[in-house]
Scaffold this active site. Structure first.
Site, PDB file in Angstrom:
ATOM      1  N   GLY A  31      21.298 -36.950  83.368  1.00 42.75           N
ATOM      2  CA  GLY A  31      19.918 -38.123  82.867  1.00 42.75           C
ATOM      3  C   GLY A  31      21.048 -38.632  81.629  1.00 42.75           C
ATOM      4  O   GLY A  31      21.319 -37.986  81.108  1.00 42.75           O
ATOM      5  N   ASN A  32      19.848 -39.005  80.974  1.00 45.64           N
ATOM      6  CA  ASN A  32      20.102 -39.808  79.427  1.00 45.64           C
ATOM      7  C   ASN A  32      18.738 -39.952  78.521  1.00 45.64           C
ATOM      8  O   ASN A  32      17.972 -40.291  79.639  1.00 45.64           O
ATOM      9  CB  ASN A  32      20.898 -41.238  79.365  1.00 45.64           C
ATOM     10  CG  ASN A  32      20.534 -42.342  80.248  1.00 45.64           C
ATOM     11  OD1 ASN A  32      19.119 -42.624  79.569  1.00 45.64           O
ATOM     12  ND2 ASN A  32      20.695 -42.059  80.925  1.00 45.64           N
ATOM     13  N   ARG A  33      18.936 -40.465  77.459  1.00 47.64           N
ATOM     14  CA  ARG A  33      17.596 -40.193  77.009  1.00 47.64           C
ATOM     15  C   ARG A  33      16.826 -41.431  76.691  1.00 47.64           C
ATOM     16  O   ARG A  33      16.980 -41.625  74.927  1.00 47.64           O
ATOM     17  CB  ARG A  33      18.613 -39.756  75.645  1.00 47.64           C
ATOM     18  CG  ARG A  33      18.837 -37.992  75.829  1.00 47.64           C
ATOM     19  CD  ARG A  33      18.869 -38.108  73.961  1.00 47.64           C
ATOM     20  NE  ARG A  33      17.886 -37.977  73.171  1.00 47.64           N
ATOM     21  CZ  ARG A  33      18.302 -37.265  71.936  1.00 47.64           C
ATOM     22  NH1 ARG A  33      18.880 -36.465  71.141  1.00 47.64           N
ATOM     23  NH2 ARG A  33      16.668 -37.034  70.922  1.00 47.64           N
TER      24      ARG A  33
END
Ligand code: CTP
Ligand code: CA
Length: 223
Positions: A31-33
């Site tokens: 995932g990413n932020r």
């Protein structure tokens, strides 16, 4: 109601927001932020200004803004299908932080570590570039707006994306700096177009959303 009134009345605005999650196995993902707050703020502001808003959202924990229609997706592939499935639209705003790579083949069962296995290599494949595809689409929206999240050389990289993806506007923000960008309530954007640009913020994402819509409205008028 803001001083802007209903300047987006009857316009169909399609917005992508949030991260995408790319599954490795049934319990793990890449995932990413991205919190989704910027895209949701734009959706909220556009609806308030009279637009018919469709929001394609990756996995976020945010309530749907009033008068906004929402499709929830998880992966880049799902976001790609949902966004293209919503064309035609008058304006596309790609605010999502789409994963650039996804595991070639997610495992059907949980991966187990083996004795003596000290490293693990995942094979990843590129995801479709949703923004570039929307900009090249037969049903191209009149205005296509991208984002660019950069840690460094912000203007240079963002201008490169504006040209490469053939979009009308790019809103660039510096990420990875304390107090701004991902997961924050405040943000600052450098908005670029082929023969100009402007700076917005730093400001709360709600204010910035309206300021970005002002820039979009001006470009709409000049097309
Ligand atoms: N984008 C997209 N589909 C992808 C990757 C990016 O639609 N598979 C869109 C994002 O929603 C954003 C813009 O492209 O509007 C720029 O995203 P960004 O991650 O900053 O740029 P990339 O082109 O992916 O390049 P890089 O991550 O290598 O900087
Ligand atoms: Ca990227």
């Amino acid at each position: 109601m803001t001083a802007r009134g209903l300047d987006f009345a009857e316009r169909r605005v399609l917005i992508s927001a949030g991260p995408t999650f790319e599954d490795i196995d049934p319990v793990r993902f890449i995932g990413n932020r991205s919190s989704g707050k910027m895209g949701f703020a734009i959706a909220h502001a556009a609806a308030r200004r009279g637009a018919r808003v469709m929001l394609v959202a990756g996995p976020v924990s945010l309530p749907t803004p009033d008068d906004v229609q929402r499709i929830d997706v998880r992966s880049a592939a799902q976001m790609h299908a949902a966004v293209l499935g919503q064309l035609p639209a008058d304006v596309y705003i790609g605010a999502a932080a789409v994963a650039d790579y996804t595991p070639r083949e997610p495992a059907a069962i949980k991966l187990k570590k083996r004795p003596g296995q000290d490293t693990l290599t995942l094979e990843l494949v590129r995801t479709p570039d949703i923004l570039a595809e929307v900009a090249a689409h037969a049903q191209r929206p009149r205005l296509v707006v991208g984002f660019a999240a950069e840690t460094d050389r912000v203007a240079e990289y963002a201008r490169g994306k504006l040209v490469a993806k053939k979009v009308d506007l790019i809103a660039a923000n510096r990420v990875g700096v304390a107090g701004c960008g991902f997961e924050s309530d405040d943000n600052a954007l450098s908005v670029l177009w082929p023969d100009g640009g402007c700076e917005l913020g730093p400001a709360p994402k709600g204010e910035l959303a309206d300021a970005l819509l002002d820039v979009i409205a001006r470009h709409w008028a000049s097309r």
